[in-house]
Design a protein around this motif. Structure first.
Motif, PDB file in Angstrom:
ATOM      1  N   VAL A   2       0.854  -1.198   0.000  1.00 59.19           N
ATOM      2  CA  VAL A   2       0.000   0.000   0.000  1.00 59.19           C
ATOM      3  C   VAL A   2       0.886   1.243   0.000  1.00 59.19           C
ATOM      4  CG1 VAL A   2      -1.792   1.278   1.249  1.00 59.19           C
ATOM      5  CG2 VAL A   2      -1.815  -1.242   1.250  1.00 59.19           C
ATOM      6  N   LEU A   3       0.720   2.068  -1.007  1.00 57.69           N
ATOM      7  CA  LEU A   3       1.544   3.278  -1.148  1.00 57.69           C
ATOM      8  C   LEU A   3       1.221   4.270  -0.032  1.00 57.69           C
ATOM      9  CD1 LEU A   3       1.000   3.340  -4.969  1.00 57.69           C
ATOM     10  CD2 LEU A   3       3.226   3.034  -3.845  1.00 57.69           C
ATOM     11  N   GLN A   4       2.288   4.882   0.519  1.00 56.54           N
ATOM     12  CA  GLN A   4       2.110   5.775   1.665  1.00 56.54           C
ATOM     13  C   GLN A   4       2.685   7.155   1.382  1.00 56.54           C
ATOM     14  OE1 GLN A   4       2.967   3.772   5.188  1.00 56.54           O
ATOM     15  NE2 GLN A   4       2.251   1.958   4.109  1.00 56.54           N
ATOM     16  N   ASP A   5       2.241   8.138   2.168  1.00 53.49           N
ATOM     17  CA  ASP A   5       2.843   9.472   2.070  1.00 53.49           C
ATOM     18  C   ASP A   5       4.335   9.355   2.357  1.00 53.49           C
ATOM     19  OD1 ASP A   5       0.640  10.853   1.332  1.00 53.49           O
ATOM     20  OD2 ASP A   5       0.148  11.623   3.326  1.00 53.49           O
ATOM     21  N   GLY A   6       5.143  10.046   1.578  1.00 51.77           N
ATOM     22  CA  GLY A   6       6.598   9.974   1.761  1.00 51.77           C
ATOM     23  C   GLY A   6       7.251   8.920   0.893  1.00 51.77           C
ATOM     24  N   ASP A   7       6.443   8.169   0.119  1.00 50.71           N
ATOM     25  CA  ASP A   7       7.000   7.129  -0.773  1.00 50.71           C
ATOM     26  C   ASP A   7       7.293   7.698  -2.152  1.00 50.71           C
ATOM     27  OD1 ASP A   7       6.797   5.070   1.014  1.00 50.71           O
ATOM     28  OD2 ASP A   7       5.072   4.095   0.055  1.00 50.71           O
ATOM     29  N   PHE A   8       8.315   7.145  -2.775  1.00 48.55           N
ATOM     30  CA  PHE A   8       8.468   7.269  -4.216  1.00 48.55           C
ATOM     31  C   PHE A   8       7.718   6.105  -4.855  1.00 48.55           C
ATOM     32  CE2 PHE A   8      12.719   9.726  -4.631  1.00 48.55           C
ATOM     33  CZ  PHE A   8      12.055  10.849  -5.117  1.00 48.55           C
ATOM     34  N   LEU A   9       7.187   6.326  -6.062  1.00 50.81           N
ATOM     35  CA  LEU A   9       6.618   5.240  -6.863  1.00 50.81           C
ATOM     36  C   LEU A   9       7.263   5.312  -8.240  1.00 50.81           C
ATOM     37  CD1 LEU A   9       4.443   3.035  -7.589  1.00 50.81           C
ATOM     38  CD2 LEU A   9       2.982   4.933  -8.311  1.00 50.81           C
ATOM     39  N   THR A  10       7.893   4.220  -8.667  1.00 53.54           N
ATOM     40  CA  THR A  10       8.489   4.181 -10.001  1.00 53.54           C
ATOM     41  C   THR A  10       7.598   3.353 -10.919  1.00 53.54           C
ATOM     42  OG1 THR A  10      10.731   4.470  -9.182  1.00 53.54           O
ATOM     43  CG2 THR A  10      10.508   3.458 -11.343  1.00 53.54           C
ATOM     44  N   LEU A  11       7.223   3.970 -12.044  1.00 50.26           N
ATOM     45  CA  LEU A  11       6.371   3.311 -13.037  1.00 50.26           C
ATOM     46  C   LEU A  11       7.161   3.166 -14.326  1.00 50.26           C
ATOM     47  CD1 LEU A  11       3.283   5.603 -12.462  1.00 50.26           C
ATOM     48  CD2 LEU A  11       3.384   3.165 -11.905  1.00 50.26           C
ATOM     49  N   ASP A  12       7.311   1.938 -14.805  1.00 53.25           N
ATOM     50  CA  ASP A  12       8.025   1.675 -16.063  1.00 53.25           C
ATOM     51  C   ASP A  12       7.055   0.879 -16.924  1.00 53.25           C
ATOM     52  OD1 ASP A  12       9.750   1.051 -18.119  1.00 53.25           O
ATOM     53  OD2 ASP A  12      11.370   0.358 -16.812  1.00 53.25           O
ATOM     54  N   PHE A  13       6.668   1.444 -18.074  1.00 53.09           N
ATOM     55  CA  PHE A  13       5.539   0.876 -18.804  1.00 53.09           C
ATOM     56  C   PHE A  13       5.582   1.320 -20.256  1.00 53.09           C
ATOM     57  CE2 PHE A  13       3.126   4.880 -18.971  1.00 53.09           C
ATOM     58  CZ  PHE A  13       3.847   5.617 -18.049  1.00 53.09           C
ATOM     59  N   GLY A  14       4.747   0.697 -21.067  1.00 55.31           N
ATOM     60  CA  GLY A  14       4.686   1.110 -22.469  1.00 55.31           C
ATOM     61  C   GLY A  14       3.591   0.394 -23.220  1.00 55.31           C
ATOM     62  N   ALA A  15       3.023   1.105 -24.180  1.00 54.72           N
ATOM     63  CA  ALA A  15       2.054   0.514 -25.095  1.00 54.72           C
ATOM     64  C   ALA A  15       2.806  -0.086 -26.271  1.00 54.72           C
ATOM     65  CB  ALA A  15       1.108   1.591 -25.616  1.00 54.72           C
ATOM     66  N   ALA A  16       2.197  -1.080 -26.919  1.00 54.07           N
ATOM     67  CA  ALA A  16       2.669  -1.485 -28.240  1.00 54.07           C
ATOM     68  C   ALA A  16       1.556  -1.144 -29.219  1.00 54.07           C
ATOM     69  CB  ALA A  16       2.974  -2.973 -28.279  1.00 54.07           C
ATOM     70  N   TYR A  17       1.950  -0.668 -30.400  1.00 56.05           N
ATOM     71  CA  TYR A  17       0.972  -0.342 -31.431  1.00 56.05           C
ATOM     72  C   TYR A  17       1.393  -1.043 -32.717  1.00 56.05           C
ATOM     73  CZ  TYR A  17      -2.328   2.162 -34.274  1.00 56.05           C
ATOM     74  OH  TYR A  17      -3.348   2.456 -35.122  1.00 56.05           O
ATOM     75  N   GLU A  18       0.514  -1.905 -33.237  1.00 57.26           N
ATOM     76  CA  GLU A  18       0.832  -2.705 -34.434  1.00 57.26           C
ATOM     77  C   GLU A  18       2.193  -3.394 -34.281  1.00 57.26           C
ATOM     78  OE1 GLU A  18      -1.277  -3.433 -36.700  1.00 57.26           O
ATOM     79  OE2 GLU A  18      -2.806  -2.027 -36.082  1.00 57.26           O
ATOM     80  N   GLY A  19       2.469  -3.862 -33.075  1.00 57.89           N
ATOM     81  CA  GLY A  19       3.708  -4.611 -32.835  1.00 57.89           C
ATOM     82  C   GLY A  19       4.868  -3.749 -32.369  1.00 57.89           C
ATOM     83  N   TYR A  20       4.778  -2.438 -32.554  1.00 57.77           N
ATOM     84  CA  TYR A  20       5.898  -1.556 -32.191  1.00 57.77           C
ATOM     85  C   TYR A  20       5.732  -1.013 -30.769  1.00 57.77           C
ATOM     86  CZ  TYR A  20       7.827  -2.016 -36.773  1.00 57.77           C
ATOM     87  OH  TYR A  20       8.403  -2.554 -37.902  1.00 57.77           O
TER      88      TYR A  20
END
Ligand code: ZN
Ligand code: ZN
Length: 354
Positions: free
Chosen positions: A203-221
């Motif tokens: 559970v994310l708390q005040d004072g935390d960093f959150l790292t998000l690493d993500f990506g869509a693919a479109y027509e395979g790319y």
């Protein structure tokens, strides 16, 4: 031959009499048709697409520059026949993806034909994106930027990493992603020091960093982006580490241009952190190429012997990870131009405290 020029370039660079392309991604790259089975048989002048009954009709329609051949019960006999008919003595194959067992069958089916490994010929070609490929990557990145823009208006302390990751993926699909580029990384608080940690019920708390690493693919790319945000407040130390990662990233991007050594860019990012005594906490490479796959050649790494060329698409993603405490990573995608690079990622990078 084809209307994209990709197959033509591949055929012209062939040193063997012919090549067979059997991996799904490379077959898609050269033919524009994605199927889970089939073989492209390519000579300098002509191309054949060996497809089974599931794909034969689609191949006839979607790969007009190839001669379609219907495979029934294995394509070995048909390959042998093509080699005889075309006088093929040397045949290139995808040694990086073909299994040993398939290779043995190929050897048995083609006595008298010398099999030559393609090695990374197709990977080298795929490293240089054409206009169509760049437009697909831009589209994927736009979907990714928009999903992030919406996500940061919704997320808050009290949510779990998994809830955040789930909502982010939902936004990517709502925005037009045809698939995810890779499994979403969402790591908060002490987990953010794990560069590739998986989203948990933390559970994310005040004072935390959150790292998000993500990506869509479109027509395979693919697209590939990382942002680190804080909840409630950020300490001076968190702000300092964030600032150093951002400086390393922006200054590295400013140095990206054709001819630049991949190894030197990686070393440069480390030197920015070293001035602040934090380089030992940068535990992965600075970046990588991507396209149909999320990790392609070349890499921006300590060991790379490659140089950048116009047409490459690279990530630039320095990170600092303080074990058991917190981590920060910031990742953009850039396109290498004649004189430098264009940043394809539009999302803001100043520290966001939600
Ligand atoms: Zn990433
Ligand atoms: Zn990446």
């Amino acid at each position: 031959m084809d209307n994209t020029g990709r197959l033509h370039r591949f055929a012209q660079d062939l040193t063997a009499d012919a090549a067979i392309v059997t991996s799904n991604l490379n077959r898609y790259y050269l033919s524009g048709f994605l199927g889970t089975a089939g073989t492209l048989f390519v000579t300098k002048e002509k191309v054949w697409y060996l497809a089974d009954g599931r794909y034969f009709e689609a191949v006839q329609k979607k790969v007009p520059f190839a001669t379609p051949l219907l495979v029934q019960g294995g394509d070995w006999g048909m390959l042998a026949e093509l080699c005889r008919e075309q006088g093929v003595q040397t045949l290139a194959f995808e040694d990086l993806t073909m299994t040993v067992s398939v290779f043995r069958k190929l050897e048995q089916a083609l006595p008298g034909v010398t099999l030559v490994p393609l090695d990374n010929a197709l990977l080298r070609q795929r490293a240089l994106k054409d206009d169509y490929e760049l437009s697909m990557i831009r589209r994927a990145q736009k979907i990714t930027d928009e999903a992030y823009g919406q996500l940061i208006t919704e997320i808050h302390a009290g949510m779990t990493e998994r809830q955040v990751a789930h909502r982010l993926e939902e936004l990517l699909f709502e925005g037009g992603a045809t698939s995810l580029a890779f499994d979403t990384i969402a790591v908060g608080g002490p987990h953010s020091s794990l560069p590739h940690g998986r989203p948990s019920d933390y559970v994310l708390q005040d004072g935390d960093f959150l790292t998000l690493d993500f990506g869509a693919a479109y027509e395979g790319y693919c697209s590939d982006m990382t942002r680190t945000v804080a909840f409630g407040h950020a300490t001076d130390e968190m702000r300092r580490v964030y600032r150093i990662v951002l400086e390393a990233q922006e200054q590295s991007i400013a140095r990206i241009a054709p001819g630049v050594s991949c190894k030197e860019i990686d070393a440069f990012a480390r030197s920015v952190m070293a001035k602040e005594g934090l380089d030992e906490f940068f535990v992965h490479s600075l970046g990588h190429s991507f396209g149909l796959e999320i990790h392609e050649q070349p890499g921006l790494s300590r060991t790379s012997e490659d140089r950048l060329s116009e047409g490459m698409v690279m990530t630039v993603e320095p990170g600092i990870y303080l074990p058991g405490r917190f981590g920060v990573r910031i990742e953009d995608d850039v396109f290498v131009t004649k004189t430098g690079c264009i940043n394809l990622t539009a999302s803001p990078k100043e520290l966001l405290v939600l």
